[in-house]
Design a protein around this motif. Structure first.
Motif, PDB file in Angstrom:
ATOM      1  N   LEU A  13      25.702  66.092  73.882  1.00 47.81           N
ATOM      2  CA  LEU A  13      24.968  65.947  75.041  1.00 47.81           C
ATOM      3  C   LEU A  13      26.335  65.424  76.327  1.00 47.81           C
ATOM      4  N   HIS A  14      27.441  66.068  75.999  1.00 51.15           N
ATOM      5  CA  HIS A  14      28.529  65.785  77.129  1.00 51.15           C
ATOM      6  C   HIS A  14      28.415  66.830  78.042  1.00 51.15           C
ATOM      7  N   ARG A  15      28.568  66.056  79.440  1.00 51.84           N
ATOM      8  CA  ARG A  15      28.193  67.144  80.651  1.00 51.84           C
ATOM      9  C   ARG A  15      29.790  67.742  81.346  1.00 51.84           C
ATOM     10  N   ASN A  66      21.745  54.569  73.079  1.00 50.79           N
ATOM     11  CA  ASN A  66      20.646  55.328  72.985  1.00 50.79           C
ATOM     12  C   ASN A  66      19.749  55.527  74.362  1.00 50.79           C
ATOM     13  N   SER A  67      20.582  55.482  75.543  1.00 49.45           N
ATOM     14  CA  SER A  67      20.331  55.438  76.818  1.00 49.45           C
ATOM     15  C   SER A  67      20.408  57.135  77.217  1.00 49.45           C
ATOM     16  N   PRO A  68      19.123  57.643  77.651  1.00 48.57           N
ATOM     17  CA  PRO A  68      19.220  59.007  77.998  1.00 48.57           C
ATOM     18  C   PRO A  68      19.974  59.383  79.291  1.00 48.57           C
TER      19      PRO A  68
END
Length: 70
Positions: free
Chosen positions: A2-4, A32-34
């Motif tokens: 999930l790295h941008r 756990n934050s989206p």
């Protein structure tokens, strides 16, 4: 993981929320934050901190030796 991607990764930037400067290491979720946060570390090392990616400003110039070979 999930790295941008971000154009300032690896560069020293200002965290306008705290007034501190550090090297941008990642844009990724925390816990756990989206929502992604910016992960920074002080240039001399130390404890990493997080901030809102929108709080990033004033990136250090890219050094000539850091440019891709042509």
């Amino acid at each position: 993981m999930l790295h941008r991607d971000h154009p300032w990764l690896g560069r020293e930037v200002e965290d306008t929320a705290t007034g501190r400067r550090g090297t941008l290491r990642a844009i990724a979720p925390e816990g756990n934050s989206p929502h992604p946060v910016a992960w920074l570390i002080a240039s001399g090392g130390g404890t990493e901190w997080t901030t809102d990616p929108m709080a990033l400003a004033n990136p250090a110039p890219i050094a000539p030796d850091a440019l891709p070979a042509s």
